[in-house]
Design a protein around this motif. Structure first.
Motif, PDB file in Angstrom:
ATOM      1  N   GLU A 168       0.853  -1.053   0.020  1.00  0.00           N
ATOM      2  CA  GLU A 168      -0.121  -0.012  -0.001  1.00  0.00           C
ATOM      3  C   GLU A 168       0.830   1.302   0.096  1.00  0.00           C
ATOM      4  O   GLU A 168       0.311   2.370   0.093  1.00  0.00           O
ATOM      5  CB  GLU A 168      -1.010   0.114   1.503  1.00  0.00           C
ATOM      6  CG  GLU A 168      -1.968  -0.927   1.217  1.00  0.00           C
ATOM      7  CD  GLU A 168      -2.865  -0.984   2.189  1.00  0.00           C
ATOM      8  OE1 GLU A 168      -4.190  -0.403   1.950  1.00  0.00           O
ATOM      9  OE2 GLU A 168      -2.747  -1.309   3.474  1.00  0.00           O
ATOM     10  N   LYS A 228       2.804  -3.510  -9.130  1.00  0.00           N
ATOM     11  CA  LYS A 228       3.278  -1.843  -8.921  1.00  0.00           C
ATOM     12  C   LYS A 228       4.004  -1.665 -10.344  1.00  0.00           C
ATOM     13  O   LYS A 228       3.727  -0.528 -10.761  1.00  0.00           O
ATOM     14  CB  LYS A 228       4.196  -2.096  -7.907  1.00  0.00           C
ATOM     15  CG  LYS A 228       3.735  -1.971  -6.421  1.00  0.00           C
ATOM     16  CD  LYS A 228       4.876  -1.896  -5.334  1.00  0.00           C
ATOM     17  CE  LYS A 228       4.261  -1.900  -4.098  1.00  0.00           C
ATOM     18  NZ  LYS A 228       3.804  -0.775  -3.475  1.00  0.00           N
ATOM     19  N   ARG A 237      -5.566  -1.019  -1.415  1.00  0.00           N
ATOM     20  CA  ARG A 237      -4.820  -0.390  -2.801  1.00  0.00           C
ATOM     21  C   ARG A 237      -3.403  -0.677  -2.991  1.00  0.00           C
ATOM     22  O   ARG A 237      -2.549  -0.261  -2.257  1.00  0.00           O
ATOM     23  CB  ARG A 237      -5.309   1.144  -2.764  1.00  0.00           C
ATOM     24  CG  ARG A 237      -6.761   1.484  -2.687  1.00  0.00           C
ATOM     25  CD  ARG A 237      -6.849   2.977  -2.543  1.00  0.00           C
ATOM     26  NE  ARG A 237      -8.054   3.413  -2.287  1.00  0.00           N
ATOM     27  CZ  ARG A 237      -8.874   3.607  -3.212  1.00  0.00           C
ATOM     28  NH1 ARG A 237      -8.875   3.589  -4.773  1.00  0.00           N
ATOM     29  NH2 ARG A 237     -10.279   4.036  -3.182  1.00  0.00           N
ATOM     30  N   LYS A 285      -0.012   0.561  -4.430  1.00  0.00           N
ATOM     31  CA  LYS A 285       0.484   1.646  -5.197  1.00  0.00           C
ATOM     32  C   LYS A 285       1.748   1.299  -5.856  1.00  0.00           C
ATOM     33  O   LYS A 285       2.460   0.430  -5.548  1.00  0.00           O
ATOM     34  CB  LYS A 285       0.836   2.730  -4.047  1.00  0.00           C
ATOM     35  CG  LYS A 285      -0.461   3.233  -3.277  1.00  0.00           C
ATOM     36  CD  LYS A 285      -0.041   4.616  -2.481  1.00  0.00           C
ATOM     37  CE  LYS A 285      -1.257   5.160  -1.922  1.00  0.00           C
ATOM     38  NZ  LYS A 285      -0.883   6.282  -0.792  1.00  0.00           N
ATOM     39  N   GLU A 342      -2.454   3.246  -8.986  1.00  0.00           N
ATOM     40  CA  GLU A 342      -3.068   2.095  -7.861  1.00  0.00           C
ATOM     41  C   GLU A 342      -3.765   1.275  -8.475  1.00  0.00           C
ATOM     42  O   GLU A 342      -4.625   1.661  -9.142  1.00  0.00           O
ATOM     43  CB  GLU A 342      -3.155   2.717  -6.503  1.00  0.00           C
ATOM     44  CG  GLU A 342      -4.662   3.455  -6.611  1.00  0.00           C
ATOM     45  CD  GLU A 342      -4.865   4.234  -5.318  1.00  0.00           C
ATOM     46  OE1 GLU A 342      -6.239   4.375  -5.304  1.00  0.00           O
ATOM     47  OE2 GLU A 342      -4.179   4.510  -4.351  1.00  0.00           O
TER      48      GLU A 342
END
Length: 549
Positions: free
Chosen positions: A377, A444, A537, A539, A546
């Motif tokens: 996150e 990511k 979420r 990121k 995200e």
């Protein structure tokens, strides 16, 4: 070339050259050679975890390889130089057998030439090294070697062997007895050391601005070599060395200190000096610190200075966010401060790699999973290390006492071998966690790299993939990104909870046929991971995009 510079050997060579000796460094890794070799019998258990031909971005390793020159090539180089003394670095414990192999090669061609061995492993295990190196290793240099090696050479040149018993920081055989003289001091005036100069041109240069570590983390043994007291070079000396490096073609400078920001004000002074001397020059110089940063010593002013000086990444150790584990390993830090530093870095355009250790004794799967989700996150890449206990550390002794490892089985003491199992976790669990880190980092990466074309491919997969198909057929060779999409579909949608790989089964000019590749993992951990991720979420590393689950 990242982090492969033999900095310790370069320091030794520079000092010996200053004393009038002719020195040659043989960096066996610099050749860039590698070849697949048979898996040693002691590591045969790893075959189940590392399937070959995996095309997945979540893959780990697929082959066991030898990197660098082979023993025949090393032998030829030694013969070409005709040395009066040979020094061998035995820094990393799992490769100690390789260092002994080099020593045997040396003695086979020059049986009367003294062979000296140094490095972390030798310093931590001097008696064992002398026993296993009997007949091929004559002397050991313990701890920092720049002064000790020079003193040893003086004694050998004078043939005054009786003086060896008075020389601190060496070990040797005295008839049938093992003699170990521990180091009694460390180099105080680091500015007095000559600059280490690589023999092979490159773009990447390591710099040490300080030595010693007062932290006493139980999983680390660096204090065995560098001591527990932090010693520093002057800012002027550091800047002069960087100028020297830049003039010789280096434009990527990595600070290899174990505690670069231990003294926060001194670190700020250093970074201001970097800005003054190197910012805005015609030749761009970038800086990194792949080791030695600590969130507790970082504040906003320091991070802003690092960004302005030319740092692009911050490498930050989380290790573990669990306070119980932190107390056990003597590495306590605030999770709140960690998040604060990460966010300051993101605001200033610095990307972050967050390092954590999976498999520490005292840790458990649930906590390690929480660490993965916690970092997912944040705008960071995850840098996982599988725990292994280095000789000389407090935790090495603990693992011996608990029966997690056996003394002398050095080849196992590498993260890729998952050497430690405890009642709280097994190797299969750690393999699963490591693959999940790969999944998180791939997502990511996707958040920043995804394009319209790839979104269309994603829609195609959603409508064409179905449960139970053992093969997948495409009219083109799949890219790494496309393979990642397929596997994410399998994990999150198609066969929810199915973490697996993909391999190429067959191909023609117009048809590529792929098949699923099963992993040996703990499916319950994957299921728990998906539960913890629900509603979270993930990121990207810049904090600009995200994915929500």
């Amino acid at each position: 070339e990242i982090r492969q510079e033999p900095l310790g050997l370069e320091y030794l060579a520079a000092v010996l050259q200053q004393q009038g000796h002719q020195v040659k460094i043989l960096d066996a890794l610099a050749s860039g050679k590698k070849r697949v070799i048979p898996l040693p019998p002691q590591l045969a258990y790893l075959q189940q975890f590392y399937p070959p031909d995996d095309l997945s971005p979540f893959k780990l390793f697929t082959r066991y390889r030898h990197f660098g020159l082979d023993f025949t090539e090393i032998r030829d180089e030694i013969i070409r130089f005709v040395p009066d003394l040979i020094g061998i670095s035995a820094y990393f414990t799992p490769y100690f057998d390789m260092a002994l192999g080099v020593a045997r090669v040396c003695k086979s061609v020059f049986p009367n030439v003294p062979v000296v061995m140094g490095g972390h492993h030798v310093t931590a295990e001097p008696e064992d090294t002398l026993r296993k190196g009997c007949g091929v290793v004559d002397y050991l240099v313990l701890g920092e070697g720049e002064v000790t090696l020079g003193e040893l050479i003086k004694v050998l040149e004078a043939s005054n062997i009786s003086q060896l018993r008075h020389l601190a920081g060496i070990a040797f055989r005295n008839e049938n007895q093992l003699r170990v003289n521990p180091p009694i001091s460390f180099i105080e005036d680091l500015d007095a050391l000559p600059f280490p100069v690589p023999e092979i041109p490159a773009k990447f240069k390591m710099i040490l601005t300080s030595r010693g570590c007062p932290r006493r983390c139980s999983f680390c043994a660096i204090a065995k070599v560098m001591g527990c007291r932090w010693r520093r070079r002057s800012i002027e000396s550091v800047i002069e060395e960087i100028r020297f490096a830049v003039q010789h073609g280096f434009d990527q400078i990595d600070f290899e200190d174990d505690n670069l920001t231990w003294d926060r004000q001194r670190a700020k002074e250093l970074f201001r000096a970097l800005i003054k001397d190197f910012k805005g020059q015609s030749k761009k110089v970038t800086f990194s610190a792949m080791n030695g940063l600590d969130t507790e010593s970082l504040d906003e002013e320091l991070i802003v200075l690092m960004a302005e000086a030319g740092f692009q990444w911050l490498n930050l150790p989380l290790v573990s966010s669990d306070s119980h584990v932190q107390r056990q390993i003597h590495r306590c830090q605030s999770q709140e401060k960690f998040v604060q530093v990460v966010n300051i870095a993101a605001r200033n355009g610095l990307k972050v790699v967050a390092y954590l250790i999976l498999g520490l004794p005292g840790d458990h799967v649930e906590q390690m999973l929480r660490d993965l989700v916690f970092l997912s996150e944040l705008p960071v890449l995850l840098g996982p290390s599988i725990f292994y206990p280095p000789p000389g550390s407090a935790i090495y002794q603990y693992c011996l006492e608990q029966g997690y490892i056996r003394h002398g089985e050095y080849i196992l003491l590498r993260g890729t071998a998952f050497p430690v199992e405890t009642p709280a976790f097994q190797r299969r669990d750690l393999v699963t966690l490591l693959r999940l880190v790969r999944v998180i980092n791939f997502i990511k990466y996707l958040a920043d790299q995804i394009s319209e074309h790839e979104m269309l491919f994603q829609k195609y997969l959603a409508s064409h993939l179905s449960r139970g198909h053992e093969t997948l057929i495409f009219d083109h060779k799949l890219s790494r990104l496309e393979i990642g999409f397929i596997l994410l579909n399998s994990l999150f949608a198609l066969d929810k909870g199915k973490l697996r790989g993909l391999r190429l089964k067959s191909k023609t000019q117009t048809c590529y046929q792929y098949e699923w590749l099963s992993y040996v993992i703990n499916d319950e951990i994957v299921e728990k991971f998906l539960q913890l991720l629900d509603g979270k979420r993930i990121k990207d590393v810049e904090g600009k995009a995200e994915f929500r689950f």
